[in-house]
Scaffold this active site. Sequence first.
Site, short mmCIF file in Angstrom:
data_model
loop_
_atom_site.label_atom_id
_atom_site.label_comp_id
_atom_site.label_asym_id
_atom_site.label_seq_id
_atom_site.Cartn_x
_atom_site.Cartn_y
_atom_site.Cartn_z
N GLU A 114 0.82 -1.22 0.00
CA GLU A 114 0.00 0.00 0.00
C GLU A 114 0.85 1.27 0.00
OE1 GLU A 114 -2.73 -0.61 3.33
OE2 GLU A 114 -4.04 -1.78 2.04
N ASP A 138 -8.48 -8.54 3.95
CA ASP A 138 -8.19 -7.44 4.86
C ASP A 138 -9.30 -7.23 5.88
OD1 ASP A 138 -7.18 -5.18 6.00
OD2 ASP A 138 -7.52 -3.86 4.30
N GLU A 185 -12.67 -1.55 11.87
CA GLU A 185 -12.56 -0.82 10.60
C GLU A 185 -13.66 -1.20 9.60
OE1 GLU A 185 -8.81 -1.43 8.67
OE2 GLU A 185 -9.46 -0.45 6.83
#
Length: 870
Positions: free
Chosen positions: A331, A410, A438
């Site tokens: 990332e 993820d 998240e």
Amino acid sequence: MTDVRYGREQPSRLSRSIESDLVKRIAVALAAGVVLVLALGGALYAETGYDAWLRYGPLSYAAAKQYQTLPASVVVLGDSSILDSAQKELIRGLRGMLGRTLRANSSLPAEPGIILARLAELRAVSPALKPRAELRADGFWITSVRLRGQACLVITSPTDRGVLYGVFALLRKIALGTPTAKLDEIQNPSAPLRWVNDWDNRNGTIERGYAGASIFFENGSVRADLGRVRDYARLLASLGINGCVINNVNADPKTLEDGFLPQLARIAEAFRPWGVRIGLSANFASPKVMGGLGTFDPLDPSVGAWWQHKVEGIYTQIPDFGGFVMKADSEGQLGPSTYGRSPADAANVIARALKPHGGVLFYRAFVYNHHLDWRNPKNDRAKAAYDIFHPLDGKFDDNVVLQIKYGPIDFQVREPVSPLFGGLAHTNTAIELQITQEYTGQQRHLCFLVPLWKEVLDFNLHAKELATPVKEIVEGKTFHRPMGGFVGVANVGSDLNWLGNPLAMANLYGFGRLAWNPNLSANAIVEEWTRLTFGKQPLVVQTISAMQLASWKVYESYTGPLGLQTLTNILGSHYGPGIDSSEQNGWGQWHRADHEGVGMDRTVATGTGFVGQYSPAVAGMYASPKTTPDDLLLFFHHVPYSYVLHSGKTVIQEIYDLHYDGAEHARQFVKHWETLRGYLDEERYAEILARLKYQAGHAIVWRDAVCNWFRRESGIADARGRVGHHPDRVEAENMQLNGYRPMDVVPWENASGGKGIECAAPEKECTAEFRSDRPAGWYEIDVQYFDQNNGESRFRVLVNQQLVDEWRAGDHLPSNQPGGDTSTRRWITGIALRAGDEIRIEGTPDGEERAPLDYVEVRAMEAESGSTSK
Ligand code: GCV
């Protein structure tokens, strides 16, 4: 909205299991609890959630009675800040729960005592005293013995830390009312590494943090007051967590600047008395970007020397430094690929610098290409970690630990277990779990993750002949590894209750308890947590436990069932619905839904081949839709919408039904919570009620967005006629508008009918009104509005000119736009309406927020008559 009697005609799996469990538990508890709460009367006191599960509230007379025989003194043999914490904690806990203050001693007195000592010191006073089984580092033994003729309770361990853990265990037993008179108990932690990671930035923000600013950093520096850090360390220690990485894995290279190290040393000092070592996220390019070298090539000798020098500097300041965590080639973070080197080259050069000091290098396996060509059906992000790291098995030094997220993507609401755990027989591994929610509702939605983690930890990867559950692999048992463990991404913040929602603390607690003992059940963990956090009244324990246990599947059912992954906006907040956002880009979180079907073919025969990364037994299960469990079907297979699941329903109907069930369950959480009024302190009761009401409203936003999107994509109607039909709903754009104007919402599915309204001019009041055509009766008026982050509009609702509610749109939701992140419901209950009554909404814009509205629903209240809550 119709009054959804979900599940009555054809109850879904979700409905049946959750509903009956919740109702049963609560019915039993109600019977027992009513009596108790009457007896307790005014004993409830104000709570902020700050003390979490370490409240040490006074025990009832009956519960306290059995501890009357506990000794009156606590003796510490040995001298360390950790033993000092242990002694003080014991005194504090017993004073709180039993109202008794133990005498503090540092040598054996001629009276009964609670003795806190390392094994070595204990042997010096009582050579014959030996545990009956092995005590590993950080493990403890609590035993009732006679020492020098006195009845003593001994808490001992090979390490100071273990003694502290033993004290917390004893206090937990007392808080839960467990007898302690004849204790002889040995506990060892499952694995040596039990860490949390906090993704805090030096400027005081926290990546994926949902509970305020950093407790560590402020404006580029370490905070002057580290009181919160000390209290965090205490919470962690109470669970047996022994390491904490304090900065974001997207690491600022400046973290390692020499001048900053003394500040970091202050944090380490705050953690030290609680046996928690600090670790740092290191930026792999540091030698070049802040270290003055022309390279960060791990095989360049100057780079090795740089890391060695840097590490020595750190240990000079922080002698018990735990080690680094490294996110590289991921990332946008630079990594060894810049020089054509491997992750093993990268990890080892740093591990070798840490080795002489006993430090560990956690190298994250979260490495993937986020510029994948989505047009190529063979591309698959899920394959990346195994493809990269499996060939390197055996090439990592012994103080390297590969830190692997539980699934191959993820932290989605559901993923299969990462096959990489089964592919590293010669490498230390740790599992990375995410406590901060998240992708699971960001602490605004109730989502207790322990059941998810349990499924992952208990999953048998068949990596060897005998069963090889993930928990045993990361413990180091399966492949006889010297090191391994558990990492939880915590991201606590400076909100008084640490995670922004008292109920979310069950995830931090659950993580710690599982890291200590992954064999504990979700049920046991949640009941324990609830009793410690909210007290022992049966209604409270049963209601909260049942809600928590149901919550993950409820959340999954309205945000991404059948293995679709969380259907959120993956390009932004990861919060509200954003079904299309995962498609046609390089991030690889694809669900591949089109007009014909949905799901990603990951089989070896016709798909990406990901399934082939598992052992034959597991691969065999996932190879065919027939043997793949329904809840992961679309992760592994692309099927037509008409495909019939094991449940007997078609995929499309199950998508519709689960979303309706899930949203209804979220609404039921509110009802269940309301049964606790008066049984809890008013502060936490009200705070949690507000969150649950918010969730119930947002679950409807999710439900409608996903169902409408799939309805349009598939062209197949809901067999039960709900999707797209909302007889109770009045679209704002169809009301009589004064000052308001219609607006398009993007993406369309995140507003009812794709449209809402907003005031045409800033700071000028607007009105939207309509007449009710409902027969006379009691109604609930639900106003769906958008609460953006760039203003605090005001709303007033009037019925025939009489004000029935008003509020400010002052929440902090993660967007400045009207849409799925900001759509919020105001529930106005108990309104008497007659046909022809005028309902008017007045909106006053503020800043960039133009008092935006989506729709109003007028729902008959028969089912809930008597409720007056707002
Ligand atoms: C810290 C996800 C999150 C990122 C996070 C990353 C990681 O992609 O959205 O915020 O970065 O995981 O775990 O490194």
